[in-house]
Design an enzyme around this catalytic site. Structure first.
Site, PDB file in Angstrom:
ATOM      1  N   ILE A  12       0.847  -1.203   0.000  1.00 55.72           N
ATOM      2  CA  ILE A  12       0.000   0.000   0.000  1.00 55.72           C
ATOM      3  C   ILE A  12       0.881   1.250   0.000  1.00 55.72           C
ATOM      4  CG2 ILE A  12      -1.874   1.208   1.191  1.00 55.72           C
ATOM      5  CD1 ILE A  12      -2.617  -1.486   2.515  1.00 55.72           C
ATOM      6  N   ALA A  75       4.795  -1.813   9.382  1.00 58.29           N
ATOM      7  CA  ALA A  75       4.228  -2.669  10.431  1.00 58.29           C
ATOM      8  C   ALA A  75       4.340  -4.119  10.004  1.00 58.29           C
ATOM      9  CB  ALA A  75       2.750  -2.327  10.653  1.00 58.29           C
ATOM     10  N   TYR A 141      -2.368  -8.331  16.461  1.00 59.30           N
ATOM     11  CA  TYR A 141      -2.234  -7.349  15.372  1.00 59.30           C
ATOM     12  C   TYR A 141      -3.184  -6.168  15.609  1.00 59.30           C
ATOM     13  CZ  TYR A 141      -2.958  -5.314  10.727  1.00 59.30           C
ATOM     14  OH  TYR A 141      -3.107  -4.443   9.671  1.00 59.30           O
TER      15      TYR A 141
END
Ligand SMILES: NC(=O)c1ccc[n+]([C@@H]2O[C@H](COP(=O)([O-])OP(=O)(O)OC[C@H]3O[C@@H](n4cnc5c(N)ncnc54)[C@H](O)[C@@H]3O)[C@@H](O)[C@H]2O)c1
Ligand SMILES: O=c1ccn([C@@H]2O[C@H](COP(=O)(O)OP(=O)(O)O[C@H]3O[C@H](CO)[C@H](O)[C@H](O)[C@H]3O)[C@@H](O)[C@H]2O)c(=O)[nH]1
Length: 327
Positions: A12, A75, A141
């Site tokens: 992304i 991340a 997460y």
């Protein structure tokens, strides 16, 4: 503005970099290339190969490049892995994230757009999910993403840090230049297209006994380019203060079987399927209400979503049969 994109060599992130450039911003990327690809970063953008958990380097980059805002996308983001290895997620998503906030406050960079996730909601009671829904993550997460969201609120009050937390639903598709290449790949659409391309024999459907119309999980797939555009709007919106937004296409979402049907139409391939067991931690339905960002920032995902999303991913995959050339 000069914007630092953490994780800008990722799936992304690389598209966000493209959209920031198109909007006239200058961009620097920091990425440790644990998952990203150097070739995904446009040649005019400086890629600093470094880890977020290098505090001295981070402060130096923020100061020397005169960074004015940060888009924090770096991340670890695999739900299943986070259950097996929570320490990895607490370290990379929470500890590294807090280190970034400390560096920003110290250097005086007080604008941040943060990649959050639908996983902060856990098993929501109502669909479509609004930002006011309860946040009860069911895995480390989502828990670590929510922890950073909460820290942002406190840092905002104490230090004047303005932030936009963008809770993405399922990012999918490709831009003309950048596509999804993960190793291992776990996301449904690229896996389906690998089967269409003849690289794997079949798709495993993770459970067909969910309380949904066809028994398979329903998700809200949002085009990665639409998602990236929201970051540009969110940066501008920071002038008005901090905020939290869902990013999805809404509607009824698409079941796994519907994704397969659309992929068969787009690719003309048979795409054989086997039904397997449920995947731990998968909620039955996750569909966003994105009304808040539509009203406040004028963000509108393009209509006709899923066929266009899959078509863009398929075009990219055929143009890049071996993914990116370098890591
Ligand atoms: N893909 C989705 O559908 C989705 C949904 C919700 C949220 N998100 C979030 O969006 C962000 C981007 O996701 P993606 O799918 O592009 O993932 P990705 O793995 O492709 O990109 C993450 C990038 O961060 C880099 N990185 C990780 N840890 C780092 C560190 N400590 N220092 C420097 N670089 C580091 C990786 O090398 C990678 O390039 C993530 O924060 C993820 O949690 C993604
Ligand atoms: O081989 C596969 C892969 C996936 N699925 C199913 O397809 C749907 C979509 O799965 P993905 O792995 O593509 O995406 P997730 O919904 O699990 O994950 C996305 O949403 C999460 C929030 O819930 C996180 O934010 C995560 O980063 C983001 O990719 C799920 O129902 C999953 O069970 C299959 O049936 N077979």
């Amino acid at each position: 503005m000069h914007i630092l994109v953490t994780g800008g060599a990722g799936y992304i992130g690389s598209v966000v970099v493209e959209e920031l450039l198109a909007a006239g911003h200058a961009v620097t990327v920091i990425d440790n290339l644990s998952k990203g690809h150097a070739d995904a970063v446009p040649p005019e953008v400086e890629l600093i190969r470094a880890d977020l958990r290098e505090p001295t380097r981070l402060r130096q980059i923020l100061r020397e490049a005169r960074i004015e805002a940060v888009v924090h996308m770096a991340a670890d983001s695999l739900v299943g892995e986070s259950v097996q290895r929570p320490e990895k997620y607490y370290n990379n998503n929470m500890v590294a994230g807090l280190g970034l906030l400390d560096a920003m406050v110290e250097v005086g960079v007080l604008r941040l757009v943060f990649s959050s996730t639908a996983a902060v909601y856990g098993e929501p009671e109502r669909q479509p999910i609004e930002e006011t829904a309860a946040t009860r993550p069911t895995n480390p997460y989502g828990e670590t993403k929510l922890a950073l969201e909460r820290a942002l609120a406190w840092y905002g009050g104490a230090h004047g840090l303005r932030s936009a937390s963008l809770r993405y639903f399922n990012a999918a598709g490709a831009s003309a230049r950048c596509g999804e290449v993960h190793d291992p790949e776990t996301h449904l659409i690229p896996l389906v297209l690998q089967v269409a391309a003849g690289r794997s024999p079949h798709v495993t459907v993770f459970g067909d006994d969910y309380p949904t119309p066809d028994g398979t999980c329903v998700r809200d797939y949002v085009h990665v380019v639409d998602l990236a555009r929201a970051h540009v709007l969110a940066l501008d919106g920071l002038e008005r203060g901090s905020c939290t937004y869902n990013l999805g296409c809404g509607g009824a979402g698409y079941s796994v079987r519907e994704v397969l049907d659309v992929a068969r139409e787009v690719t003309g391939a048979a795409i054989p399927v086997r039904v397997g067991a449920r995947r731990a931690g998968d909620p039955a339905v996750l569909v966003a209400s994105s009304t808040r960002i539509e009203k406040e920032l004028g963000w509108h995902p393009r209509p006709g979503a899923l066929a266009k999303i899959i078509d863009s991913a398929w075009s990219w995959m055929r143009a890049h049969p071996h993914g990116y050339a370098h890591n």
